[in-house]
Motif scaffolding. Structure first.
Motif, PDB file in Angstrom:
ATOM      1  N   UNK A   1       0.830  -1.200   0.000  1.00 46.10           N
ATOM      2  CA  UNK A   1       0.000   0.000   0.000  1.00 46.10           C
ATOM      3  C   UNK A   1       0.865   1.252   0.000  1.00 46.10           C
ATOM      4  N   UNK A   2       0.229   2.354  -0.342  1.00 48.66           N
ATOM      5  CA  UNK A   2       0.746   3.703  -0.139  1.00 48.66           C
ATOM      6  C   UNK A   2      -0.134   4.358   0.913  1.00 48.66           C
ATOM      7  N   UNK A   3       0.487   4.865   1.979  1.00 49.58           N
ATOM      8  CA  UNK A   3      -0.219   5.537   3.077  1.00 49.58           C
ATOM      9  C   UNK A   3       0.055   7.033   2.925  1.00 49.58           C
ATOM     10  N   UNK A   4      -0.958   7.784   2.564  1.00 50.68           N
ATOM     11  CA  UNK A   4      -0.761   9.160   2.128  1.00 50.68           C
ATOM     12  C   UNK A   4      -1.533  10.132   3.018  1.00 50.68           C
ATOM     13  N   UNK A   5      -0.797  11.117   3.561  1.00 50.52           N
ATOM     14  CA  UNK A   5      -1.404  12.156   4.384  1.00 50.52           C
ATOM     15  C   UNK A   5      -1.669  13.382   3.530  1.00 50.52           C
ATOM     16  N   UNK A   6      -2.898  13.875   3.577  1.00 55.85           N
ATOM     17  CA  UNK A   6      -3.274  15.032   2.774  1.00 55.85           C
ATOM     18  C   UNK A   6      -2.719  16.307   3.394  1.00 55.85           C
ATOM     19  N   UNK A   7      -2.808  17.397   2.641  1.00 53.43           N
ATOM     20  CA  UNK A   7      -2.248  18.673   3.077  1.00 53.43           C
ATOM     21  C   UNK A   7      -3.087  19.782   2.488  1.00 53.43           C
ATOM     22  N   UNK A   8      -3.401  20.784   3.291  1.00 51.99           N
ATOM     23  CA  UNK A   8      -4.267  21.865   2.813  1.00 51.99           C
ATOM     24  C   UNK A   8      -3.598  22.686   1.714  1.00 51.99           C
ATOM     25  N   UNK A   9      -2.257  22.692   1.685  1.00 54.15           N
ATOM     26  CA  UNK A   9      -1.544  23.479   0.668  1.00 54.15           C
ATOM     27  C   UNK A   9      -1.277  22.688  -0.601  1.00 54.15           C
ATOM     28  N   UNK A  10      -1.349  21.362  -0.503  1.00 58.08           N
ATOM     29  CA  UNK A  10      -1.162  20.496  -1.674  1.00 58.08           C
ATOM     30  C   UNK A  10      -2.092  19.303  -1.524  1.00 58.08           C
TER      31      UNK A  10
ATOM     32  N   UNK B   1      -5.344   9.751   4.817  1.00 56.15           N
ATOM     33  CA  UNK B   1      -5.439  10.415   6.119  1.00 56.15           C
ATOM     34  C   UNK B   1      -5.624  11.902   5.863  1.00 56.15           C
ATOM     35  N   UNK B   2      -6.479  12.540   6.654  1.00 50.18           N
ATOM     36  CA  UNK B   2      -6.788  13.948   6.387  1.00 50.18           C
ATOM     37  C   UNK B   2      -5.705  14.907   6.825  1.00 50.18           C
ATOM     38  N   UNK B   3      -4.727  14.449   7.622  1.00 49.20           N
ATOM     39  CA  UNK B   3      -3.566  15.270   7.896  1.00 49.20           C
ATOM     40  C   UNK B   3      -3.572  15.952   9.247  1.00 49.20           C
ATOM     41  N   UNK B   4      -2.407  16.509   9.602  1.00 45.45           N
ATOM     42  CA  UNK B   4      -2.232  17.193  10.875  1.00 45.45           C
ATOM     43  C   UNK B   4      -3.163  18.394  10.967  1.00 45.45           C
ATOM     44  N   UNK B   5      -3.721  18.581  12.153  1.00 41.89           N
ATOM     45  CA  UNK B   5      -4.628  19.689  12.363  1.00 41.89           C
ATOM     46  C   UNK B   5      -6.046  19.411  11.914  1.00 41.89           C
ATOM     47  N   UNK B   6      -6.238  18.261  11.244  1.00 47.19           N
ATOM     48  CA  UNK B   6      -7.570  17.877  10.775  1.00 47.19           C
ATOM     49  C   UNK B   6      -7.806  16.407  11.123  1.00 47.19           C
ATOM     50  N   UNK B   7      -7.975  16.091  12.416  1.00 43.16           N
ATOM     51  CA  UNK B   7      -8.158  14.684  12.807  1.00 43.16           C
ATOM     52  C   UNK B   7      -9.296  14.032  12.038  1.00 43.16           C
ATOM     53  N   UNK B   8      -9.042  12.846  11.541  1.00 44.05           N
ATOM     54  CA  UNK B   8     -10.031  12.131  10.756  1.00 44.05           C
ATOM     55  C   UNK B   8     -11.179  11.677  11.651  1.00 44.05           C
ATOM     56  N   UNK B   9     -12.400  11.896  11.176  1.00 46.23           N
ATOM     57  CA  UNK B   9     -13.599  11.470  11.881  1.00 46.23           C
ATOM     58  C   UNK B   9     -14.281  10.365  11.072  1.00 46.23           C
ATOM     59  N   UNK B  10     -15.328   9.770  11.643  1.00 42.03           N
ATOM     60  CA  UNK B  10     -16.079   8.765  10.890  1.00 42.03           C
ATOM     61  C   UNK B  10     -16.625   9.359   9.600  1.00 42.03           C
TER      62      UNK B  10
ATOM     63  N   UNK C   1      -8.812   3.546  -0.477  1.00 37.46           N
ATOM     64  CA  UNK C   1      -9.311   2.212  -0.157  1.00 37.46           C
ATOM     65  C   UNK C   1      -9.480   2.004   1.342  1.00 37.46           C
ATOM     66  N   UNK C   2      -8.559   2.569   2.125  1.00 39.39           N
ATOM     67  CA  UNK C   2      -8.553   2.432   3.575  1.00 39.39           C
ATOM     68  C   UNK C   2      -8.324   3.815   4.178  1.00 39.39           C
ATOM     69  N   UNK C   3      -8.711   3.997   5.437  1.00 40.54           N
ATOM     70  CA  UNK C   3      -8.552   5.289   6.101  1.00 40.54           C
ATOM     71  C   UNK C   3      -7.864   5.067   7.440  1.00 40.54           C
ATOM     72  N   UNK C   4      -6.829   5.859   7.710  1.00 43.96           N
ATOM     73  CA  UNK C   4      -6.114   5.710   8.986  1.00 43.96           C
ATOM     74  C   UNK C   4      -6.607   6.732  10.006  1.00 43.96           C
ATOM     75  N   UNK C   5      -6.724   6.256  11.242  1.00 44.05           N
ATOM     76  CA  UNK C   5      -7.172   7.072  12.368  1.00 44.05           C
ATOM     77  C   UNK C   5      -6.104   7.007  13.445  1.00 44.05           C
ATOM     78  N   UNK C   6      -5.727   8.168  13.962  1.00 46.03           N
ATOM     79  CA  UNK C   6      -4.715   8.215  14.992  1.00 46.03           C
ATOM     80  C   UNK C   6      -5.299   8.417  16.372  1.00 46.03           C
TER      81      UNK C   6
END
Length: 347
Positions: free
Chosen positions: A256-265, A282-291, A304-309
């Motif tokens: 897999x590729x585990x990719x964190x999004x970014x508001x600037x890119x 993953x929605x990225x730092x400062x934007x904790x992923x919700x259901x 395909x999959x979503x990571x939650x911290x």
């Protein structure tokens, strides 16, 4: 209608699409061995489709923090074997995240008292925690080509130890300011050789190739966070670098590729069409992923999959809570980085 997060993911034989993201918790002992209650912590969260551990150092040179765990010694392998056994007994699947700190260490924080190394001699403008208090980050020694070859070998050796310890695979940490990310960023890689400039993707690709050759590509994932400025990294225009990196990684057929999004890119939107394999979003730092935002990543962005911290810290049964709509417990912030079982296995 069923939440898409709760649907099985057949490609990796996962019961749901919820991934426990890697999170630093400092529950190793002074020698980098996971303490006995670490097994309980991960087993409590085995209902996740996939668990990715906290960052584990693949070499003494790569040890970034005190009480962070490693995968170097027989004792560390034995400690992790207890963890994977507990997770598997609870029906879970678990990957080890291999994390080389690069410039984010000081001699006091690694067992070899080694000077930090990095792509270029550029210090992070941050303070690092040590047993005696905070200290400024040091100017790292620029890695020679021999150092680079050794770091690749260390990742391979640690990945083999992970398999020996019972892990289902490994995730290479190419995000959040650590060594692989340092090679990708503008300000931390000012090399003039074949590992810099337009070829700055070479080291992460060579690590991925070597580890995939050693343990099988289906057991190897990689995490990237394009444009993430954590620890002072600068990536003025991430798109060309990460498009080239994803294009180079795609033929390896990684797990897999585990990719964190970014508001600037918008990395997920830009790179999803280039990645034909499994994508963890993953929605990225400062934007904790919700259901809700996690379901949107699947339905809108095609992950395909979503990571939650953080939600997994205080909600070990997170998939069940999503399924039933049960309220989510909050985190005790004071115990995030302490070293005992409190605030760790007692949620």
């Amino acid at each position: 209608m069923t939440n898409p997060l709760l649907k099985p993911y057949e490609s990796l034989s996962l019961p749901n699409r919820i991934v426990m993201a890697p999170m630093t918790r400092f529950r190793g002992d002074a020698q980098g061995v996971p303490q006995p209650f670490v097994a309980e912590y991960y087993a409590q969260r085995a209902s996740a489709g996939l668990i990715v551990t906290e960052g584990i150092w693949p070499s003494v040179q790569g040890q970034g923090a005190l009480r962070g765990p490693g995968l170097v010694s027989p004792e560390q392998v034995a400690g992790w074997r207890a963890v994977t056994g507990a997770v598997h007994d609870a029906g879970g699947r678990i990957f080890a995240q291999l994390m080389h700190a690069g410039r984010l260490t000081v001699p006091e924080n690694n067992l070899g008292a080694l000077h930090p190394i990095a792509p270029s001699p550029v210090a992070a403008d941050i303070e690092l925690h040590t047993a005696s208090g905070k200290v400024p980050a040091m100017v790292p020694r620029e890695m020679t080509t021999a150092d680079i070859a050794q770091a690749i070998d260390e990742h391979v050796a640690s990945a083999r130890r992970a398999v020996d310890a019972g892990f289902d695979g490994v995730e290479l940490h190419g995000a959040n300011g650590y060594l692989l990310h340092q090679f990708l960023a503008d300000n931390t890689n000012v090399r003039g050789d074949r590992y810099g400039g337009s070829e700055r993707i070479r080291f992460p690709v060579e690590v991925a190739e070597a580890v995939a050759d050693a343990i099988g590509a289906g057991r190897v994932g990689i995490r990237l966070s394009p444009g993430n400025p954590l620890t002072g990294l600068v990536e003025a225009d991430p798109a060309p670098v990460y498009r080239a990196l994803v294009d180079a990684l795609r033929p390896l057929d990684l797990a897999y590729l585990h990719l964190t999004d970014n508001s600037r890119y918008p990395a997920l939107r830009d790179l999803r069409p280039r990645w034909t394999g499994t994508l963890i979003g993953n929605t990225g730092f400062g934007h904790p992923t919700t259901a809700e935002s996690g379901a949107a990543l699947i339905e809108r962005d095609g992950v395909d999959l979503v990571s939650f911290g953080r939600l997994f810290i205080s909600n070990p049964d997170l998939p069940d809570r999503f399924a039933t709509g049960a309220p989510l417990a909050g985190i005790d912030e004071t115990t995030l980085y302490t070293h005992g079982p409190e605030g760790y296995v007692d949620y």
